[in-house]
Scaffold this motif. Structure first.
Motif, PDB file in Angstrom:
ATOM      1  N   TYR A 219       0.802  -1.215   0.000  1.00  0.00           N
ATOM      2  CA  TYR A 219       0.000   0.000   0.000  1.00  0.00           C
ATOM      3  C   TYR A 219       0.837   1.268   0.000  1.00  0.00           C
ATOM      4  O   TYR A 219       0.356   2.330   0.368  1.00  0.00           O
ATOM      5  CB  TYR A 219      -0.920   0.022   1.222  1.00  0.00           C
ATOM      6  N   SER A 220       2.110   1.171  -0.376  1.00  0.00           N
ATOM      7  CA  SER A 220       2.952   2.365  -0.299  1.00  0.00           C
ATOM      8  C   SER A 220       4.062   2.361  -1.343  1.00  0.00           C
ATOM      9  O   SER A 220       4.438   1.313  -1.867  1.00  0.00           O
ATOM     10  CB  SER A 220       3.562   2.484   1.101  1.00  0.00           C
ATOM     11  N   LEU A 221       4.574   3.563  -1.584  1.00  0.00           N
ATOM     12  CA  LEU A 221       5.744   3.768  -2.426  1.00  0.00           C
ATOM     13  C   LEU A 221       6.734   4.562  -1.587  1.00  0.00           C
ATOM     14  O   LEU A 221       6.344   5.451  -0.822  1.00  0.00           O
ATOM     15  CB  LEU A 221       5.377   4.568  -3.682  1.00  0.00           C
ATOM     16  N   VAL A 222       8.027   4.258  -1.732  1.00  0.00           N
ATOM     17  CA  VAL A 222       9.062   4.896  -0.917  1.00  0.00           C
ATOM     18  C   VAL A 222      10.043   5.626  -1.836  1.00  0.00           C
ATOM     19  O   VAL A 222      10.513   5.063  -2.825  1.00  0.00           O
ATOM     20  CB  VAL A 222       9.800   3.845  -0.056  1.00  0.00           C
ATOM     21  N   PHE A 223      10.336   6.881  -1.470  1.00  0.00           N
ATOM     22  CA  PHE A 223      11.198   7.755  -2.273  1.00  0.00           C
ATOM     23  C   PHE A 223      12.368   8.226  -1.425  1.00  0.00           C
ATOM     24  O   PHE A 223      12.220   8.496  -0.234  1.00  0.00           O
ATOM     25  CB  PHE A 223      10.413   8.983  -2.756  1.00  0.00           C
ATOM     26  N   ASP A 224      13.529   8.381  -2.065  1.00  0.00           N
ATOM     27  CA  ASP A 224      14.717   8.889  -1.386  1.00  0.00           C
ATOM     28  C   ASP A 224      14.506  10.352  -0.997  1.00  0.00           C
ATOM     29  O   ASP A 224      13.924  11.130  -1.751  1.00  0.00           O
ATOM     30  CB  ASP A 224      15.924   8.772  -2.319  1.00  0.00           C
TER      31      ASP A 224
ATOM     32  N   ASP B   6      -2.170   3.748   3.661  1.00  0.00           N
ATOM     33  CA  ASP B   6      -2.283   3.110   4.977  1.00  0.00           C
ATOM     34  C   ASP B   6      -2.296   4.174   6.075  1.00  0.00           C
ATOM     35  O   ASP B   6      -1.253   4.627   6.536  1.00  0.00           O
ATOM     36  CB  ASP B   6      -1.124   2.134   5.173  1.00  0.00           C
ATOM     37  N   ARG B   7      -3.475   4.549   6.491  1.00  0.00           N
ATOM     38  CA  ARG B   7      -3.653   5.558   7.543  1.00  0.00           C
ATOM     39  C   ARG B   7      -3.096   5.044   8.874  1.00  0.00           C
ATOM     40  O   ARG B   7      -2.777   5.820   9.773  1.00  0.00           O
ATOM     41  CB  ARG B   7      -5.144   5.895   7.655  1.00  0.00           C
ATOM     42  N   GLY B   8      -2.958   3.733   8.999  1.00  0.00           N
ATOM     43  CA  GLY B   8      -2.505   3.130  10.249  1.00  0.00           C
ATOM     44  C   GLY B   8      -1.183   3.667  10.751  1.00  0.00           C
ATOM     45  O   GLY B   8      -0.993   3.838  11.953  1.00  0.00           O
ATOM     46  N   ALA B   9      -0.245   3.943   9.859  1.00  0.00           N
ATOM     47  CA  ALA B   9       1.062   4.461  10.279  1.00  0.00           C
ATOM     48  C   ALA B   9       0.914   5.817  10.954  1.00  0.00           C
ATOM     49  O   ALA B   9       1.554   6.100  11.967  1.00  0.00           O
ATOM     50  CB  ALA B   9       2.004   4.559   9.086  1.00  0.00           C
ATOM     51  N   VAL B  10       0.040   6.654  10.409  1.00  0.00           N
ATOM     52  CA  VAL B  10      -0.207   7.976  10.980  1.00  0.00           C
ATOM     53  C   VAL B  10      -0.893   7.827  12.342  1.00  0.00           C
ATOM     54  O   VAL B  10      -0.497   8.441  13.331  1.00  0.00           O
ATOM     55  CB  VAL B  10      -1.082   8.825  10.027  1.00  0.00           C
ATOM     56  N   ASP B  11      -1.923   6.992  12.397  1.00  0.00           N
ATOM     57  CA  ASP B  11      -2.669   6.796  13.637  1.00  0.00           C
ATOM     58  C   ASP B  11      -1.807   6.155  14.722  1.00  0.00           C
ATOM     59  O   ASP B  11      -1.910   6.530  15.896  1.00  0.00           O
ATOM     60  CB  ASP B  11      -3.901   5.929  13.385  1.00  0.00           C
TER      61      ASP B  11
END
Length: 191
Positions: A30-35, A46-51
């Motif tokens: 559910y995510s993309l990661v950028f340098d 994924d709102r879970g990481a924020v919550d």
């Protein structure tokens, strides 16, 4: 619903000033990661990481076993009806085979043995906490992980849409210290 670089919604989000011109170097379901220099930018539904971060801050808990969110840039779009969040997160490294961290991750993974993978996250992490406590009462590392599992279970209490995403691929290391970190411990089943 995973994130696709070809979707209109994601393309629009990539126009955000902090993402312009950046190519993803990693991805999750559910995510993309950028340098982003000494950190990474994580575009996620994924709102879970924020919550979870807000929960830990309210509980006055700082865990070395979970990634540090440096800042929540905010909600920068929508994808398939779900908000797209942009977070700046500390940079973590993948585990290397044969290292003490990899061995520890595999040992912690054994906690999962015998636990129903479909269990809601609260039940899962309660069992993990108890199992970890009984693995080695004298180990400070086991105590840290036991506390982590307890806090994750407390956070997940009553959130039946949360499943566990507890597997070796979600264990990373903190480059400066070599500490083992559990990244994205939950799976939001509403996606």
């Amino acid at each position: 619903m995973g994130l696709s670089l070809t979707s209109k919604e994601v393309k629009r989000a990539l126009e955000h000033p902090e993402l312009q011109g950046k190519k993803p170097f990693g991805r999750g379901r559910y995510s993309l990661v950028f340098d982003n220099a000494d950190a990474v930018l994580k575009l996620t539904v994924d709102r879970g990481a924020v919550d979870l971060q807000a929960y830990l801050e309210n509980a006055c808990q700082s865990l070395h076993t979970l990634p540090k969110i440096r800042r929540v840039v905010g909600e920068i779009g929508e994808c398939a009806g779900q908000p797209l969040w942009l977070l700046e997160v500390e940079r973590l490294d993948k585990l290397v085979a044969g290292t003490p961290q990899r061995k520890q991750a595999l040992r912690l993974k054994k906690i999962q043995h015998g636990i129903n993978g479909k269990a809601i996250a609260e039940s899962y992490f309660r069992v993990a906490e108890l199992t970890c406590r009984h693995m080695s009462v004298s180990s400070e590392i086991d105590e840290q992980w036991s506390n982590t599992f307890r806090l994750l279970a407390d956070y997940a209490a009553g959130k039946h849409h949360l499943g566990c995403d507890f597997h070796p691929g979600n264990f990373l290391t903190r480059p400066a210290t070599g500490e083992l970190v559990l990244n994205d411990p939950f799976e939001d089943r509403t996606h």
